[in-house]
Design an enzyme around this catalytic site. Structure first.
Site, PDB file in Angstrom:
ATOM      1  N   GLY A   1      -4.062   6.026  -0.088  1.00 10.76           N
ATOM      2  CA  GLY A   1      -4.538   4.667  -0.300  1.00 10.76           C
ATOM      3  C   GLY A   1      -5.638   4.607  -1.335  1.00 10.76           C
ATOM      4  O   GLY A   1      -5.414   4.734  -2.534  1.00 10.76           O
ATOM      5  N   GLY A   2      -6.882   4.406  -0.886  1.00 13.03           N
ATOM      6  CA  GLY A   2      -8.002   4.182  -1.785  1.00 13.03           C
ATOM      7  C   GLY A   2      -8.186   5.253  -2.836  1.00 13.03           C
ATOM      8  O   GLY A   2      -8.534   4.943  -3.990  1.00 13.03           O
TER       9      GLY A   2
ATOM     10  N   GLU B   1       0.848   7.901   9.580  1.00 16.91           N
ATOM     11  CA  GLU B   1      -0.452   7.333   9.240  1.00 16.91           C
ATOM     12  C   GLU B   1      -1.162   6.892  10.514  1.00 16.91           C
ATOM     13  O   GLU B   1      -0.886   5.817  11.040  1.00 16.91           O
ATOM     14  CB  GLU B   1      -0.308   6.171   8.261  1.00 16.91           C
ATOM     15  CG  GLU B   1       0.841   5.197   8.560  1.00 16.91           C
ATOM     16  CD  GLU B   1       0.655   3.866   7.858  1.00 16.91           C
ATOM     17  OE1 GLU B   1       0.016   3.826   6.807  1.00 16.91           O
ATOM     18  OE2 GLU B   1       1.142   2.862   8.396  1.00 16.91           O
TER      19      GLU B   1
ATOM     20  N   ASN C   1      -0.505   4.390  -2.863  1.00 16.77           N
ATOM     21  CA  ASN C   1      -0.329   3.004  -2.422  1.00 16.77           C
ATOM     22  C   ASN C   1      -1.551   2.213  -2.871  1.00 16.77           C
ATOM     23  O   ASN C   1      -2.629   2.327  -2.280  1.00 16.77           O
ATOM     24  CB  ASN C   1      -0.180   2.958  -0.897  1.00 16.77           C
ATOM     25  CG  ASN C   1      -0.119   1.541  -0.361  1.00 16.77           C
ATOM     26  OD1 ASN C   1       0.095   0.585  -1.108  1.00 16.77           O
ATOM     27  ND2 ASN C   1      -0.290   1.391   0.944  1.00 16.77           N
ATOM     28  N   TRP C   2      -1.383   1.427  -3.928  1.00 14.05           N
ATOM     29  CA  TRP C   2      -2.517   0.694  -4.495  1.00 14.05           C
ATOM     30  C   TRP C   2      -2.948  -0.491  -3.639  1.00 14.05           C
ATOM     31  O   TRP C   2      -3.988  -1.093  -3.894  1.00 14.05           O
ATOM     32  CB  TRP C   2      -2.170   0.201  -5.903  1.00 14.05           C
ATOM     33  CG  TRP C   2      -2.002   1.293  -6.916  1.00 14.05           C
ATOM     34  CD1 TRP C   2      -2.105   2.645  -6.710  1.00 14.05           C
ATOM     35  CD2 TRP C   2      -1.686   1.120  -8.301  1.00 14.05           C
ATOM     36  NE1 TRP C   2      -1.873   3.326  -7.871  1.00 14.05           N
ATOM     37  CE2 TRP C   2      -1.613   2.411  -8.876  1.00 14.05           C
ATOM     38  CE3 TRP C   2      -1.445   0.013  -9.115  1.00 14.05           C
ATOM     39  CZ2 TRP C   2      -1.323   2.618 -10.229  1.00 14.05           C
ATOM     40  CZ3 TRP C   2      -1.157   0.221 -10.452  1.00 14.05           C
ATOM     41  CH2 TRP C   2      -1.104   1.505 -11.003  1.00 14.05           C
TER      42      TRP C   2
ATOM     43  N   GLY D   1      -8.658   3.654   5.958  1.00 14.49           N
ATOM     44  CA  GLY D   1      -9.758   2.852   5.452  1.00 14.49           C
ATOM     45  C   GLY D   1     -11.037   2.944   6.270  1.00 14.49           C
ATOM     46  O   GLY D   1     -11.970   2.181   6.047  1.00 14.49           O
TER      47      GLY D   1
END
Length: 248
Positions: A231-232, A165, A9-10, A171
């Site tokens: 994610g990141g 999640e 997931n950008w 994050g």
């Protein structure tokens, strides 16, 4: 046996040059045997589709509207995503719930819209830190999941993915321990089994909460964790490759 799945997931990152470099890095590297997909910002889906069309990797969108067409400035519909040959649509990500006010009914409506268009929804569920500390994790996840299960077509045994999640781990650098993650994944699997043993056996349940190269193997070793929504780390070739290889 469920095949492992890793989805990047950008979020709201990237540009044409950065995307091209990232995709080239992934295409020129052995990713292992897991299914792999990326979900770029919607404005870059066409670029990603062109780069990946001859590969085994899939692609998708990070959000869709619950309606098919109309005067909804700024929205994209599930048929539009399907028109660009997307396979996946992320539905109900915690950032959509917390930043944009999406509630369980919104997520369920988008789930239905995605399936009707022939997309595979990746439905996100998870608790925030206050809910975790209050011992409400399973209650919250059960409520969020229940809205989706109520929207299932009769006899449906596949056609979607669930991503657990924990919001407190997104994050933040914090990650659920493998045992914490497995507990919730098993709970989700048990909820599916209450509807259908076949449904529970078929549905991939991903972990999404600061998945990184150094924790992926331990997370994916659990019997009810079928891969990751990343994610990141999905923006870094070496990190994402290592996560994909850890999955299968």
């Amino acid at each position: 046996m469920r095949k492992p799945l890793v989805v990047g997931n950008w979020k709201m990152h990237g540009n044409s040059a950065e995307n091209a470099a990232l995709l080239e890095g992934l295409l020129n590297t052995e990713l292992g045997t897991a299914d792999v997909a990326v979900c770029p910002p919607s404005i870059y889906v066409a670029q990603v589709a062109e780069k990946l069309k001859a590969s085994a990797m899939g692609w998708g969108v990070q959000n869709i509207s619950a309606v098919e067409k109309g005067a909804y400035t700024g929205e994209i519909s599930a048929p539009m995503a399907k028109d660009l040959e997307c396979k996946f649509a992320i539905i109900g990500h915690s950032e959509r719930r917390t930043l944009f006010g999406e509630v369980d009914k919104d997520v369920a409506d988008k789930f239905v819209a995605a399936q009707q268009a022939g997309l595979t929804p990746i439905v996100c569920v998870g608790e925030n830190l206050a809910e975790r500390e209050a011992g409400e994790t399973l209650t919250v996840v059960g409520r969020q999941l229940g809205a989706i299960l109520a929207a299932l077509s009769a006899g449906q045994v596949d056609g979607f993915v669930i991503a657990y999640e924990p919001v407190w781990a997104i994050g933040t650098g914090r990650t659920a321990t493998p045992d914490q993650a497995q507990e919730v994944h098993k709970f989700i699997r048990d909820q599916l089994a209450a509807i259908s043993a076949e449904l529970a056996e078929n549905i991939q349940i991903l972990y999404g909460g600061s998945v990184k190269a150094d924790n992926a193997e331990a997370l994916f070793a659990n019997p009810d964790i079928d891969g990751g929504l990343v994610g990141g780390a999905s923006l870094l070739v070496d990190q994402f490759v290592a996560i994909c290889r850890a999955a299968g």
